[in-house]
Design an enzyme around this catalytic site. Sequence first.
Site, PDB file in Angstrom:
ATOM      1  CG  PHE A  51      19.014 -51.291 -21.578  1.00 39.21           C
ATOM      2  CD1 PHE A  51      19.723 -51.915 -20.765  1.00 39.21           C
ATOM      3  CD2 PHE A  51      17.642 -51.234 -21.436  1.00 39.21           C
ATOM      4  CE1 PHE A  51      19.360 -52.832 -19.503  1.00 39.21           C
ATOM      5  CE2 PHE A  51      17.020 -51.885 -20.209  1.00 39.21           C
ATOM      6  CZ  PHE A  51      17.837 -52.574 -19.269  1.00 39.21           C
ATOM      7  CE1 TYR A  52      20.443 -56.010 -20.164  1.00 36.99           C
ATOM      8  CE2 TYR A  52      19.294 -57.820 -20.769  1.00 36.99           C
ATOM      9  CZ  TYR A  52      19.692 -56.798 -19.792  1.00 36.99           C
ATOM     10  OH  TYR A  52      19.227 -57.379 -18.576  1.00 36.99           O
ATOM     11  N   GLY A  53      23.049 -53.681 -25.624  1.00 31.86           N
ATOM     12  CA  GLY A  53      23.771 -53.650 -26.910  1.00 31.86           C
ATOM     13  C   GLY A  53      23.642 -52.181 -27.383  1.00 31.86           C
ATOM     14  CE  LYS A  82      16.592 -56.271 -17.550  1.00 37.82           C
ATOM     15  NZ  LYS A  82      16.590 -57.569 -17.537  1.00 37.82           N
TER      16      LYS A  82
END
Length: 328
Positions: A51-53, A82
């Site tokens: 979910f980094y982006g 993650k």
Amino acid sequence: MPQLMGKDVGPTGFGLMGMTWRPHPQPMEESFKAMKASIEEGNIFWNAGEFYGTPDYNSLHLLKAYFTKYPEDASKIVLSIKGALKDMHPDGSPEGIKRSVENCLKVLDGKKSIDIFEPARVDKNVPIETTLKALEEYVKAGKIGGISLSEVSAATIQRAVKVTKIVAVEVELSLWSLDVLNNGVAAACAEHNIPLVAYSPIGRGILTGEIQKPEDIPEGDFRRMLPRFQPENFEKNMDLVRKLQDIASKKGCTPAQLAISWVRHLSKKNGNPDIIPIPGATKAERVRENAKDVGLTSSESEAIESILKGFEVQGGRYGGPGAAHMEG
């Protein structure tokens, strides 16, 4: 030297969060240089997130691109991913685990294996045993190497180790986030010989001294929503930053180096487990700066401890939905 998945991972890891990942059209080459520098400094534990982006372009896409260009580096890295969030809410159900792990594997496209997978938060609607048993099936199938936990309580760690092997626990730890040293989390990790992965070791950038007022945080940056960065708390928290800056100045190092070295030197002290800080960086020179262990003399350590004892951080680590997803 801390070990993860049978490898010496170096005293400092590398966080591929928003600090390294950048939305298009940021050239990937700048990120690649930072990633290369991390390997050259011997820091081979990389921490990223599904979910980094955005779903179409996130840290996993960056990793795929990097290992496509540098396939020889894939075997050098211990990669922790993650995931298990749905619409930014924890989903630890077997279906949620399957969706997340399979999606991560699809994006990476075989360019790099997932050495460690960790649910980003505990799903309070699903027993942790259920989540871990679903992940254990992926370990048995050889699709992930091991299982980590993120932002969990000591009680959850004690439950988790009865279900499967836990290879790491990721938590926030810095000079202004000391919770895990006092709430039993670090002690539980030490009891079961689980390395503690410390994210945000420079306090989401505040401990670098580069942020002097709330307005220095860019528009749209999620830190603008965090309680500690709100105007009513910010100036009080800057008292800690200024005192630490004074120690760094006298020592001849940057405030970031002081902060990271302090976290690093908590390893195996006072009953702590191995602790691996994972600062993020956008440029190779900052990676090299962060990797330098400046050491701490006994008098410097005592001065820092004295500051911490006399200071109370204002505001919680998270607010709103973020706080609701925290354990404890």
